[in-house]
Scaffold this motif. Sequence first.
Motif, PDB file in Angstrom:
ATOM      1  N   UNK A  20       0.823  -1.206   0.000  1.00 40.76           N
ATOM      2  CA  UNK A  20       0.000   0.000   0.000  1.00 40.76           C
ATOM      3  C   UNK A  20       0.857   1.256   0.000  1.00 40.76           C
ATOM      4  N   UNK A  21       0.377   2.258  -0.695  1.00 39.12           N
ATOM      5  CA  UNK A  21       0.941   3.591  -0.648  1.00 39.12           C
ATOM      6  C   UNK A  21       2.452   3.657  -0.776  1.00 39.12           C
ATOM      7  N   UNK A  22       3.099   4.179   0.254  1.00 32.25           N
ATOM      8  CA  UNK A  22       4.539   4.405   0.246  1.00 32.25           C
ATOM      9  C   UNK A  22       5.332   3.103   0.199  1.00 32.25           C
ATOM     10  N   UNK A  23       4.705   2.001   0.535  1.00 30.72           N
ATOM     11  CA  UNK A  23       5.415   0.724   0.476  1.00 30.72           C
ATOM     12  C   UNK A  23       5.901   0.413  -0.937  1.00 30.72           C
ATOM     13  N   UNK A  24       5.174   0.868  -1.952  1.00 31.39           N
ATOM     14  CA  UNK A  24       5.614   0.633  -3.335  1.00 31.39           C
ATOM     15  C   UNK A  24       6.923   1.361  -3.615  1.00 31.39           C
ATOM     16  N   UNK A  25       7.036   2.597  -3.134  1.00 28.33           N
ATOM     17  CA  UNK A  25       8.289   3.340  -3.321  1.00 28.33           C
ATOM     18  C   UNK A  25       9.431   2.660  -2.586  1.00 28.33           C
ATOM     19  N   UNK A  26       9.172   2.194  -1.368  1.00 31.45           N
ATOM     20  CA  UNK A  26      10.216   1.526  -0.599  1.00 31.45           C
ATOM     21  C   UNK A  26      10.628   0.210  -1.256  1.00 31.45           C
ATOM     22  N   UNK A  27       9.672  -0.485  -1.865  1.00 28.97           N
ATOM     23  CA  UNK A  27      10.005  -1.701  -2.606  1.00 28.97           C
ATOM     24  C   UNK A  27      10.884  -1.379  -3.815  1.00 28.97           C
ATOM     25  N   UNK A  28      10.632  -0.233  -4.443  1.00 27.72           N
ATOM     26  CA  UNK A  28      11.480   0.179  -5.562  1.00 27.72           C
ATOM     27  C   UNK A  28      12.911   0.445  -5.095  1.00 27.72           C
ATOM     28  N   UNK A  29      13.060   0.993  -3.892  1.00 29.15           N
ATOM     29  CA  UNK A  29      14.392   1.205  -3.331  1.00 29.15           C
ATOM     30  C   UNK A  29      15.087  -0.134  -3.093  1.00 29.15           C
ATOM     31  N   UNK A  30      14.363  -1.089  -2.521  1.00 33.96           N
ATOM     32  CA  UNK A  30      14.919  -2.426  -2.301  1.00 33.96           C
ATOM     33  C   UNK A  30      15.317  -3.054  -3.632  1.00 33.96           C
ATOM     34  N   UNK A  77      23.869  -2.249   0.535  1.00 34.00           N
ATOM     35  CA  UNK A  77      23.588  -1.756   1.874  1.00 34.00           C
ATOM     36  C   UNK A  77      22.243  -1.054   1.961  1.00 34.00           C
ATOM     37  N   UNK A  78      21.929  -0.249   0.947  1.00 36.98           N
ATOM     38  CA  UNK A  78      20.629   0.430   0.917  1.00 36.98           C
ATOM     39  C   UNK A  78      19.502  -0.592   0.821  1.00 36.98           C
ATOM     40  N   UNK A  79      19.665  -1.563  -0.078  1.00 35.22           N
ATOM     41  CA  UNK A  79      18.629  -2.569  -0.249  1.00 35.22           C
ATOM     42  C   UNK A  79      18.430  -3.438   0.977  1.00 35.22           C
ATOM     43  N   UNK A  80      19.519  -3.749   1.693  1.00 39.70           N
ATOM     44  CA  UNK A  80      19.409  -4.566   2.903  1.00 39.70           C
ATOM     45  C   UNK A  80      18.719  -3.785   4.025  1.00 39.70           C
ATOM     46  N   UNK A  81      19.139  -2.546   4.242  1.00 43.59           N
ATOM     47  CA  UNK A  81      18.567  -1.768   5.344  1.00 43.59           C
ATOM     48  C   UNK A  81      17.082  -1.492   5.111  1.00 43.59           C
ATOM     49  N   UNK A  82      16.734  -1.048   3.912  1.00 41.34           N
ATOM     50  CA  UNK A  82      15.324  -0.764   3.626  1.00 41.34           C
ATOM     51  C   UNK A  82      14.509  -2.047   3.607  1.00 41.34           C
ATOM     52  N   UNK A  83      15.089  -3.123   3.066  1.00 38.94           N
ATOM     53  CA  UNK A  83      14.379  -4.385   3.038  1.00 38.94           C
ATOM     54  C   UNK A  83      14.155  -4.963   4.421  1.00 38.94           C
ATOM     55  N   UNK A  84      15.138  -4.807   5.318  1.00 34.87           N
ATOM     56  CA  UNK A  84      14.961  -5.284   6.677  1.00 34.87           C
ATOM     57  C   UNK A  84      13.827  -4.569   7.388  1.00 34.87           C
ATOM     58  N   UNK A  85      13.713  -3.251   7.180  1.00 33.90           N
ATOM     59  CA  UNK A  85      12.616  -2.496   7.771  1.00 33.90           C
ATOM     60  C   UNK A  85      11.278  -2.894   7.155  1.00 33.90           C
ATOM     61  N   UNK A  86      11.259  -3.046   5.844  1.00 35.51           N
ATOM     62  CA  UNK A  86      10.008  -3.370   5.163  1.00 35.51           C
ATOM     63  C   UNK A  86       9.547  -4.785   5.486  1.00 35.51           C
ATOM     64  N   UNK A  87      10.486  -5.683   5.767  1.00 39.58           N
ATOM     65  CA  UNK A  87      10.119  -7.061   6.117  1.00 39.58           C
ATOM     66  C   UNK A  87       9.328  -7.117   7.418  1.00 39.58           C
ATOM     67  N   UNK A  88       9.464  -6.109   8.265  1.00 37.38           N
ATOM     68  CA  UNK A  88       8.690  -6.056   9.495  1.00 37.38           C
ATOM     69  C   UNK A  88       7.215  -5.761   9.222  1.00 37.38           C
ATOM     70  N   UNK A 126      16.041  -1.569  -6.470  1.00 40.89           N
ATOM     71  CA  UNK A 126      17.201  -0.892  -7.033  1.00 40.89           C
ATOM     72  C   UNK A 126      18.503  -1.317  -6.393  1.00 40.89           C
ATOM     73  N   UNK A 127      18.446  -1.675  -5.107  1.00 38.53           N
ATOM     74  CA  UNK A 127      19.663  -2.059  -4.409  1.00 38.53           C
ATOM     75  C   UNK A 127      20.070  -3.497  -4.612  1.00 38.53           C
ATOM     76  N   UNK A 128      19.135  -4.445  -4.368  1.00 41.04           N
ATOM     77  CA  UNK A 128      19.517  -5.858  -4.346  1.00 41.04           C
ATOM     78  C   UNK A 128      19.090  -6.650  -5.567  1.00 41.04           C
ATOM     79  N   UNK A 129      18.193  -6.110  -6.382  1.00 46.33           N
ATOM     80  CA  UNK A 129      17.772  -6.814  -7.596  1.00 46.33           C
ATOM     81  C   UNK A 129      18.502  -6.277  -8.812  1.00 46.33           C
ATOM     82  N   UNK A 130      18.698  -4.956  -8.879  1.00 45.64           N
ATOM     83  CA  UNK A 130      19.350  -4.340 -10.035  1.00 45.64           C
ATOM     84  C   UNK A 130      20.811  -3.999  -9.730  1.00 45.64           C
ATOM     85  N   UNK A 131      21.044  -3.126  -8.765  1.00 47.52           N
ATOM     86  CA  UNK A 131      22.377  -2.578  -8.532  1.00 47.52           C
ATOM     87  C   UNK A 131      23.424  -3.602  -8.170  1.00 47.52           C
ATOM     88  N   UNK A 132      23.206  -4.331  -7.097  1.00 49.67           N
ATOM     89  CA  UNK A 132      24.234  -5.271  -6.620  1.00 49.67           C
ATOM     90  C   UNK A 132      24.536  -6.378  -7.628  1.00 49.67           C
TER      91      UNK A 132
END
Length: 286
Positions: free
Chosen positions: A31-41, A132-143, A43-49
Amino acid sequence: MSPLFVGSGRAVVAAVLAAAALGLTRQRLPRGRQWFRLAVVAGGVVVGFPVLTSFALTSVPASQGAVVIALLPAATAVLAVLRGGERPPRAFWVVAVAGAAVTVLFTATRGGGLDGPNWADLLLLGAVVAGGIGYAEGGLLARELGAWQTISWALVVAAPLMVAFTGLSIARQPLTGDAAGWAAFAYLSLVSMFLGFFAWYRGLAIGPMSSVSQVQLVQPVLSVAWAAVLLGEVLGWRTALAGAAVIACAGLAVRVRSRPGPEPTGPAVVAERGVPEPASRSRRRG
């Protein structure tokens, strides 16, 4: 195989598995902002790394790349502080920085002098930041969404871009590879890009992320060992010494107790712990 295909094709395969898992279990949409946060995840661990490391490892040994990637736990700890508000004690930072310093020193002196990093090292360092960005944001979003749900949705979000990259890589270089190469690609797709994140994001969600992330310093030692077994790489004394040093620092960092920070919350954490939600929250949902 081209590095672009290795970096993007595995995400496409993993995205198909993720979409199937989400559909079969009827997961609710973010929902809502979660989509943006998923895009950050994503970008970090699916695309960038994956893409950056795939290109870098075409010109440097896997053992060297593994030691440079040992900077990733320190990067994750910094981002856990900036993004998650964690407060590790000073002793934690001493040992974490010591481990990071060993990896930087190894990279700078691998050729016998301080000549500065080359382009492959810069790609690896870029991968460290992205991871690092993908791990930190993903760890928060996993909660909030759950561990396997977080990586699954991130793969789905990144799928259109990764399909385009995969098509471009095939157009530039027709697919080739022996049985061992395709087996390695299958492992990257199923385990490294998908199943491995189930446990990793669950651990980060339980937290504290700064401490949990230091466990990943074991990865360079395992990567160095497998590089010798599978690729026949000759391991010098500097690689062995650097690996031993960062693992020693990891052990010390994990044992340092963090000061109390924000308590992990969210439906996924509540369900995992078996703790009933407050009555007021239950009434609001009803």
